[in-house]
Design an enzyme around this catalytic site. Structure first.
Site, PDB file in Angstrom:
ATOM      1  N   TYR A   1       0.712  -1.380   0.041  1.00  0.00           N
ATOM      2  CA  TYR A   1      -0.041   0.155  -0.042  1.00  0.00           C
ATOM      3  C   TYR A   1       0.838   1.288  -0.148  1.00  0.00           C
ATOM      4  O   TYR A   1       0.620   2.219  -0.839  1.00  0.00           O
ATOM      5  CB  TYR A   1      -1.068  -0.108   1.240  1.00  0.00           C
ATOM      6  CG  TYR A   1      -1.840   1.261   1.326  1.00  0.00           C
ATOM      7  CD1 TYR A   1      -3.027   1.034   0.392  1.00  0.00           C
ATOM      8  CD2 TYR A   1      -1.738   2.398   2.134  1.00  0.00           C
ATOM      9  CE1 TYR A   1      -4.084   2.153   0.505  1.00  0.00           C
ATOM     10  CE2 TYR A   1      -2.499   3.081   2.372  1.00  0.00           C
ATOM     11  CZ  TYR A   1      -3.787   3.278   1.550  1.00  0.00           C
ATOM     12  OH  TYR A   1      -4.712   4.078   1.500  1.00  0.00           O
TER      13      TYR A   1
ATOM     14  N   LYS B   1       0.836   4.122  -2.972  1.00  0.00           N
ATOM     15  CA  LYS B   1       0.619   5.688  -2.743  1.00  0.00           C
ATOM     16  C   LYS B   1       2.121   6.387  -2.821  1.00  0.00           C
ATOM     17  O   LYS B   1       1.815   7.582  -3.326  1.00  0.00           O
ATOM     18  CB  LYS B   1       0.360   5.541  -1.270  1.00  0.00           C
ATOM     19  CG  LYS B   1      -1.122   5.012  -0.977  1.00  0.00           C
ATOM     20  CD  LYS B   1      -2.309   5.377  -2.157  1.00  0.00           C
ATOM     21  CE  LYS B   1      -3.626   4.840  -1.777  1.00  0.00           C
ATOM     22  NZ  LYS B   1      -4.564   5.595  -2.635  1.00  0.00           N
TER      23      LYS B   1
END
Length: 243
Positions: A155, A159
């Site tokens: 994740y 990002k």
């Protein structure tokens, strides 16, 4: 701020931050394309609420990680609502785990949706932006992409990659009067973070002492939609978590 006559496409718009952004931009007069992958009923509800604000709103099912599906969706939005003026890349998933035990598919899936999905939508919306010589792109990143977060290698990488993509696209499209920025939320009260706001250690790490709301993120997105001289920026909205 008046967004009348503009078309806003928001991915992951059936719930959470995407839903709040869609309704805020509808409130400001934009016609809304609600892009979703899972719950058609919730997407329809967002459209109904947007229409009550006096704008057009349509739901479009799309797996944003699929290049051709994203292309078809952007074309469908164009046919029903018009050329996209505002793109909000909000669709995202988590598959948390420590790096030493994370499965390859968990890493790949998160990158495909969170990062490649944003690329796909920007790639297919960009010709319309360039033709109009205006446009706003807002990518929903995360403080995890700014400072990292243990247990979220996939994740955080997705990002952080989105931040690099934002800065590059901002430079590439600036000459066409197109602004591209990223918002990096911290702990926001959504389905994805349900239960985390009760963790005392996490709350203690947030100087303002609380989780944020989707509506607060939506206000920031609306601000960026109205600014013609902010581009290539990453704005944290995290209660002070990342400073």
């Amino acid at each position: 701020m008046d967004l009348k006559g503009q078309v806003a496409l928001i991915t992951g718009a059936s719930r959470g931050i995407g839903r709040a952004v869609a309704l805020k931009l509808a409130e400001l007069g934009a016609d809304i394309a609600v892009v979703y992958v899972g719950n058609a009923e919730k997407a329809a509800q967002v459209c109904d609420l947007a229409r009550k604000k006096g704008v057009r709103a349509e739901a479009f099912a799309c797996d944003v990680s699929d290049f051709e599906a994203a292309k078809e969706t952007v074309e469908a939005v164009k046919q029903k609502l018009g050329i996209v003026n505002i793109l909000v890349n909000n669709a995202g998933i988590t598959r948390d785990g420590l790096i030493m035990t994370m499965k390859e598919e968990a890493f790949d899936e998160v990158i495909q949706v969170n990062l490649k999905g944003a690329f796909n939508m920007m790639r297919h919306c960009s010709p319309g932006f360039v033709k109009n010589r205006r446009g706003k792109i807002i990518n929903i990143s995360s403080v995890a992409g700014v400072v990292g977060n243990a247990g979220q290698a996939n994740y955080s990488a997705s990002k952080a990659g989105l931040i690099g993509l934002t800065k590059t696209v901002a430079k590439e499209l600036a000459s066409r009067n197109i602004c591209c920025n990223a918002i990096a939320p911290g702990l926001i009260e959504t389905d994805m973070t349900q239960g985390l706001s009760n963790e005392e250690g996490l709350m203690a790490a947030i100087p303002l002492g609380r989780a944020g709301t989707p509506e607060e993120v939506a206000e920031l997105a609306a601000f960026l939609c109205g600014s013609d001289y902010i581009t290539g920026q990453v704005i944290c909205i995290d209660g002070g978590l990342a400073f």
